[in-house]
Design an enzyme around this catalytic site. Sequence first.
Site, PDB file in Angstrom:
ATOM      1  N   GLU A 243       6.484  32.238 -63.401  1.00 34.40           N
ATOM      2  CA  GLU A 243       7.256  33.467 -63.107  1.00 34.40           C
ATOM      3  C   GLU A 243       8.261  33.785 -64.212  1.00 34.40           C
ATOM      4  O   GLU A 243       8.603  32.922 -65.031  1.00 34.40           O
ATOM      5  CB  GLU A 243       7.965  33.355 -61.755  1.00 34.40           C
ATOM      6  CG  GLU A 243       8.961  32.211 -61.683  1.00 34.40           C
ATOM      7  CD  GLU A 243      10.107  32.455 -60.707  1.00 34.40           C
ATOM      8  OE1 GLU A 243      10.693  33.554 -60.690  1.00 34.40           O
ATOM      9  OE2 GLU A 243      10.446  31.504 -59.980  1.00 34.40           O
TER      10      GLU A 243
ATOM     11  N   LYS B 240      15.207  42.599 -61.995  1.00 31.72           N
ATOM     12  CA  LYS B 240      14.564  41.605 -61.116  1.00 31.72           C
ATOM     13  C   LYS B 240      13.611  42.359 -60.189  1.00 31.72           C
ATOM     14  O   LYS B 240      14.036  43.250 -59.442  1.00 31.72           O
ATOM     15  CB  LYS B 240      15.644  40.867 -60.315  1.00 31.72           C
ATOM     16  CG  LYS B 240      15.110  39.870 -59.299  1.00 31.72           C
ATOM     17  CD  LYS B 240      16.259  39.210 -58.529  1.00 31.72           C
ATOM     18  CE  LYS B 240      15.773  38.505 -57.282  1.00 31.72           C
ATOM     19  NZ  LYS B 240      16.883  38.084 -56.406  1.00 31.72           N
TER      20      LYS B 240
ATOM     21  N   VAL C 139       9.077  34.939 -57.325  1.00 30.24           N
ATOM     22  CA  VAL C 139       7.956  34.179 -56.753  1.00 30.24           C
ATOM     23  C   VAL C 139       7.004  35.135 -56.027  1.00 30.24           C
ATOM     24  O   VAL C 139       5.783  35.081 -56.206  1.00 30.24           O
ATOM     25  CB  VAL C 139       8.472  33.078 -55.796  1.00 30.24           C
ATOM     26  CG1 VAL C 139       7.326  32.485 -54.977  1.00 30.24           C
ATOM     27  CG2 VAL C 139       9.184  31.978 -56.589  1.00 30.24           C
TER      28      VAL C 139
ATOM     29  N   SER D  79      14.142  36.105 -47.989  1.00 36.05           N
ATOM     30  CA  SER D  79      13.422  36.436 -49.225  1.00 36.05           C
ATOM     31  C   SER D  79      11.996  36.894 -48.945  1.00 36.05           C
ATOM     32  O   SER D  79      11.286  36.316 -48.110  1.00 36.05           O
ATOM     33  CB  SER D  79      13.377  35.211 -50.138  1.00 36.05           C
ATOM     34  OG  SER D  79      12.598  35.498 -51.276  1.00 36.05           O
TER      35      SER D  79
ATOM     36  N   LYS E  15      16.744  25.173 -52.099  1.00 33.29           N
ATOM     37  CA  LYS E  15      18.080  24.590 -52.247  1.00 33.29           C
ATOM     38  C   LYS E  15      18.984  25.052 -51.121  1.00 33.29           C
ATOM     39  O   LYS E  15      18.713  26.066 -50.465  1.00 33.29           O
ATOM     40  CB  LYS E  15      18.654  24.877 -53.623  1.00 33.29           C
ATOM     41  CG  LYS E  15      18.768  26.321 -54.007  1.00 33.29           C
ATOM     42  CD  LYS E  15      19.551  26.460 -55.302  1.00 33.29           C
ATOM     43  CE  LYS E  15      18.779  26.071 -56.537  1.00 33.29           C
ATOM     44  NZ  LYS E  15      17.729  27.038 -56.890  1.00 33.29           N
TER      45      LYS E  15
HETATM   46  N1  PSU Z   1      15.564  29.799 -56.889  1.00 35.15           N
HETATM   47  C1  PSU Z   1      15.742  29.103 -58.045  1.00 35.15           C
HETATM   48  N2  PSU Z   1      15.521  29.729 -59.231  1.00 35.15           N
HETATM   49  C2  PSU Z   1      15.122  31.024 -59.297  1.00 35.15           C
HETATM   50  C3  PSU Z   1      14.924  31.744 -58.071  1.00 35.15           C
HETATM   51  C4  PSU Z   1      15.156  31.093 -56.902  1.00 35.15           C
HETATM   52  O1  PSU Z   1      16.099  27.946 -58.028  1.00 35.15           O
HETATM   53  O2  PSU Z   1      14.939  31.552 -60.409  1.00 35.15           O
HETATM   54  C5  PSU Z   1      14.422  33.158 -58.139  1.00 35.15           C
HETATM   55  C6  PSU Z   1      12.895  33.176 -57.934  1.00 35.15           C
HETATM   56  O3  PSU Z   1      12.361  34.175 -58.768  1.00 35.15           O
HETATM   57  C7  PSU Z   1      12.776  33.577 -56.484  1.00 35.15           C
HETATM   58  C8  PSU Z   1      13.927  34.537 -56.356  1.00 35.15           C
HETATM   59  O4  PSU Z   1      11.542  34.164 -56.161  1.00 35.15           O
HETATM   60  O5  PSU Z   1      14.975  33.925 -57.081  1.00 35.15           O
HETATM   61  C9  PSU Z   1      14.305  34.805 -54.930  1.00 35.15           C
HETATM   62  O6  PSU Z   1      15.205  35.861 -54.891  1.00 35.15           O
HETATM   63  P1  PSU Z   1      15.575  36.519 -53.479  1.00 35.15           P
HETATM   64  O7  PSU Z   1      16.357  35.470 -52.762  1.00 35.15           O
HETATM   65  O8  PSU Z   1      16.392  37.719 -53.811  1.00 35.15           O
HETATM   66  O9  PSU Z   1      14.267  36.853 -52.822  1.00 35.15           O
HETATM   67 MN    MN Z   2      17.425  39.072 -50.155  1.00 32.93          MN
END
Ligand code: PSU
Ligand code: MN
Length: 308
Positions: A29, A90, A110, A144, A163
């Site tokens: 990614e 993003k 992802v 997410s 995490k």
């Molecule tokens: N967690 C990590 N590193 C990252 C991400 C998440 O440790 O780079 C990134 C990934 O691209 C993941 C995104 O898909 O954050 C999720 O963002 P959101 O919570 O806005 O869906």
């Molecule tokens: Mn969100």
Amino acid sequence: MTTTPHPMLSLAPEVREALAAGRPVVALESTIISHGMPYPANVAMAREVEQIVRDGGAVPATIAVIAGRPTVGLSDDELEMFGADGGIRKVSVRDIPHVLATGVHGATTVASTMRIAALAGIRTFVTGGLGGVHQGAETSMDVSADLTELSRTEVAVISAGVKSILDIGRTLEVLETLGVPVVGFGTDEFPSFFSRTSGLPVPMRVDTPEQVAELMHASFGLGLGVGISIANPVPAEHEMSHEDIDDVIARALAECAEQGVTGKDITPFLLGRLVELSDGRSLETNLALVRHNARVGTAIAVAYAATA
Ligand code: PSU
Ligand code: MN
């Protein structure tokens, strides 16, 4: 089994050739580059991970949107640009139409990387950590789109778990509801990214890349229409203790709330603050687990291609 890549995708020639020949390809990614780590460590990581994939006998395909084209396999200059340019958007799945229609660049999460990988015919994807259910989501509903995508796209995603900036327990509950297999790779416990432990069990365990390949053939062969989450714990010598990381996470979450950060900015904000508040310690662990995921994920892609 090979699939013809969707005609709206731009594929690097070596990726196209490998897919046509049924050789192993590993998707990677770009949000992890643009929004997951500081420059220049992010670019070094992106290059190193591609090399690990090559050394393991597969072709790396870093995925992004370049000038409105969903692109599978970035050049070295493009990796540099995605790391150095702080203004790259993003892009999750809901953002794909707009970045395509307006012809801009976008770093794929992802969720969107999974979707574009599947459209290219790639079934194995290596990343660091998954998005999931945010803390407080029972009121904010901030979950997410990575989870939604796992529920509808047939790609195996190798990560180091989730995490604890997120609600790990609720994330596992949602994945269960969505019918997504969550597989511990050599572990009975779901890893929490920086640490090998979370206090929560994984519903199933495998110990070899060949076993993961068999799971992929079973799920994708039957057409279950879901992804697979392979949770690969950070190597013990690189893990952080809960004592060291939990306090840093609590501080980052408090700042996020104080500053009123919302929506898609939350995850990048928290990731950036973790690196700063831990004096770079969390970045070292992050780099180590991504390398390890790349090794394991490549072995999985190789095993999957060998048994296709
Ligand atoms: N967690 C990590 N590193 C990252 C991400 C998440 O440790 O780079 C990134 C990934 O691209 C993941 C995104 O898909 O954050 C999720 O963002 P959101 O919570 O806005 O869906
Ligand atoms: Mn969100």
